[in-house]
Scaffold this active site. Structure first.
Site, PDB file in Angstrom:
ATOM      1  N   ALA A   1      39.678  40.350  39.005  1.00  0.00           N
ATOM      2  CA  ALA A   1      39.373  41.369  40.006  1.00  0.00           C
ATOM      3  C   ALA A   1      39.080  40.752  41.373  1.00  0.00           C
ATOM      4  O   ALA A   1      39.097  41.445  42.381  1.00  0.00           O
ATOM      5  CB  ALA A   1      38.170  42.187  39.543  1.00  0.00           C
ATOM      6  N   LYS A   2      38.784  39.464  41.401  1.00  0.00           N
ATOM      7  CA  LYS A   2      38.523  38.730  42.655  1.00  0.00           C
ATOM      8  C   LYS A   2      37.548  39.490  43.540  1.00  0.00           C
ATOM      9  O   LYS A   2      37.765  39.636  44.732  1.00  0.00           O
ATOM     10  CB  LYS A   2      39.840  38.410  43.367  1.00  0.00           C
ATOM     11  CG  LYS A   2      40.777  37.577  42.469  1.00  0.00           C
ATOM     12  CD  LYS A   2      42.018  37.089  43.134  1.00  0.00           C
ATOM     13  CE  LYS A   2      42.814  36.151  42.241  1.00  0.00           C
ATOM     14  NZ  LYS A   2      43.473  36.787  41.082  1.00  0.00           N
TER      15      LYS A   2
END
Lengths: 267, 267
Positions: A89-90
């Site tokens: 998801a960074k």
């Protein structure tokens, strides 16, 4: 899943393969009729014996709208508890806000780990590391062309590139039982240096296959006595004619690499 | 909404206020009974005359699970087309993947802009900038304590801190009609330098209020002939006894600042 559980599965499977579940309805075989969940299930069924981890990238699910979030939840539920699940998801925000992202990844989705962007520093990473029994996987040296823009710039005073500063600093915030780093396979020549920087942490390695990374070089320089690598393949498996065969092929390469570079876990 | 439309609304409202819609069910007045959408609607109704933009932070909605995404969509629909809507999502991934995040923010949510983390470089930012009629707002110097960890480190060769390098480099990828930067109000003493780096770009400025930023200093050093600032307040408005009065108070301070530092837009 804790580190001991992860290493045990690597030994059982003789594999440190992570399958990236990045479904693109335009690329899925027409027989699925655009049914992303059915596609994911078929990939999981075909690959689960050859991999220890799955990594759905949240972008592909968000792009499907509200339904996409349901599909992501159901995909993770379908994977079950015997594989390490990474929400790619960074994320990263001020501490107050990162806590909510952690709740999303770990409670709503049920992932074991989330990938985290380091730009905003300690309070943005902390809430992911502080979550009991869960992992943060922090971007260090990524596999894309844009990694050259900022990650390689040398920091005055430290005389180290930004990615090295990120690894050194973030390693002070979390031990190898709950912290990994993203190190792209397309920078395989760097792995000796990366391993020196963080001898004990696992690295999540994207970029094998379509992006052109060199698995053998990554293993030679990147493995440690606990294996220390989760090597990801997304498009190379998802859109292979036979995803199971593609995963098995990578698993066999990994088994060979374990024999050479990590014999204590080999069998 | 394009830049001309944004500046026109700033002149009409004599305000460059952005209201952060970060609803925390635990902090909402009990009369809402945990109904986040009803709470958001009441805040929007109370504030829409005094602000030009709304900034829902996606973390707060993701933490509510699937329902949260629906609430976010409905909140943005409720805001309507007369305000600039920023999906504060701090996304960024390899180019192939950032395209999906852009689709999420712009198509699924219907936002005008999305906040973007720069660590992964050009191909991670590009898909947001390339989206017709939409904006990318790239993190430069953030308002949190962790901004000290990496953003201030001086880059050898360039002899500039990372945040300045980010601004210089990213400004080459997108002009002021579709690119803004996040510059935290808690670093108000830096605004003269930030404005020198990017004279023409809008800055989205969080950190006023609860985080302690200095609105007057930000305006003195940060305004440009197009105003050039969107100043955000989240908790200071959402959880005020009277959110409308809190927004009106900030709007009046902004009107005064426009008279002093941006008289051509003042009336």
């Amino acid at each position: 899943m804790d580190k001991e559980g992860l290493v045990r599965r690597i030994v059982e499977k003789q594999s440190f393969l992570c399958v990236g579940l990045d479904p693109d309805p335009d690329k899925m075989p027409p027989s699925f009729n655009g049914d992303v969940l059915a596609f994911n299930r078929s990939v999981i069924d075909a690959t689960r014996d050859y991999c220890v981890a799955y990594k759905p990238n949240t972008a592909f699910y968000e792009a499907l709208g509200i339904d996409g979030m349901l599909i992501l939840q159901e995909t993770i539920a379908y994977i079950g508890k015997d594989h390490f699940v990474i929400a790619d998801a960074k994320r990263g925000d001020i501490g107050n806000t990162s806590r909510y992202y952690a709740r999303f990844a770990f409670d709503t989705l049920g992932a074991d780990a989330i990938t985290v962007a380091p730009y905003m520093g300690a309070d943005s990473v902390g809430p992911f590391l502080d979550y009991p029994g869960k992992w943060a996987i922090v971007l260090a040296l990524t596999s894309n062309s844009g990694s050259a823009d900022f990650q390689h710039t040398v920091q005055e005073g430290d005389n180290v590139p930004l990615y090295a500063k990120v690894m050194r600093r973030v390693a002070e915030w979390g031990d190898p039982d709950r912290l990994m780093f993203v190190c792209g396979a397309t920078q395989a020549e760097k792995f000796a240096e990366l391993r020196d920087l963080c001898p004990d942490h696992f690295f999540l390695v994207p970029g094998i296959g379509v992006q052109g990374g060199d698995l053998a070089a990554v293993c030679r320089y990147g493995m440690n006595p606990s294996c220390g690598l989760l090597v990801n393949s997304s498009r190379g498996i998802l859109y292979a004619e036979d995803p199971g065969a593609a995963a098995r092929g990578l698993q066999r390469q990994m088994q060979e690499a374990m024999k050479k570079f990590c014999p204590e876990l080999s069998r």
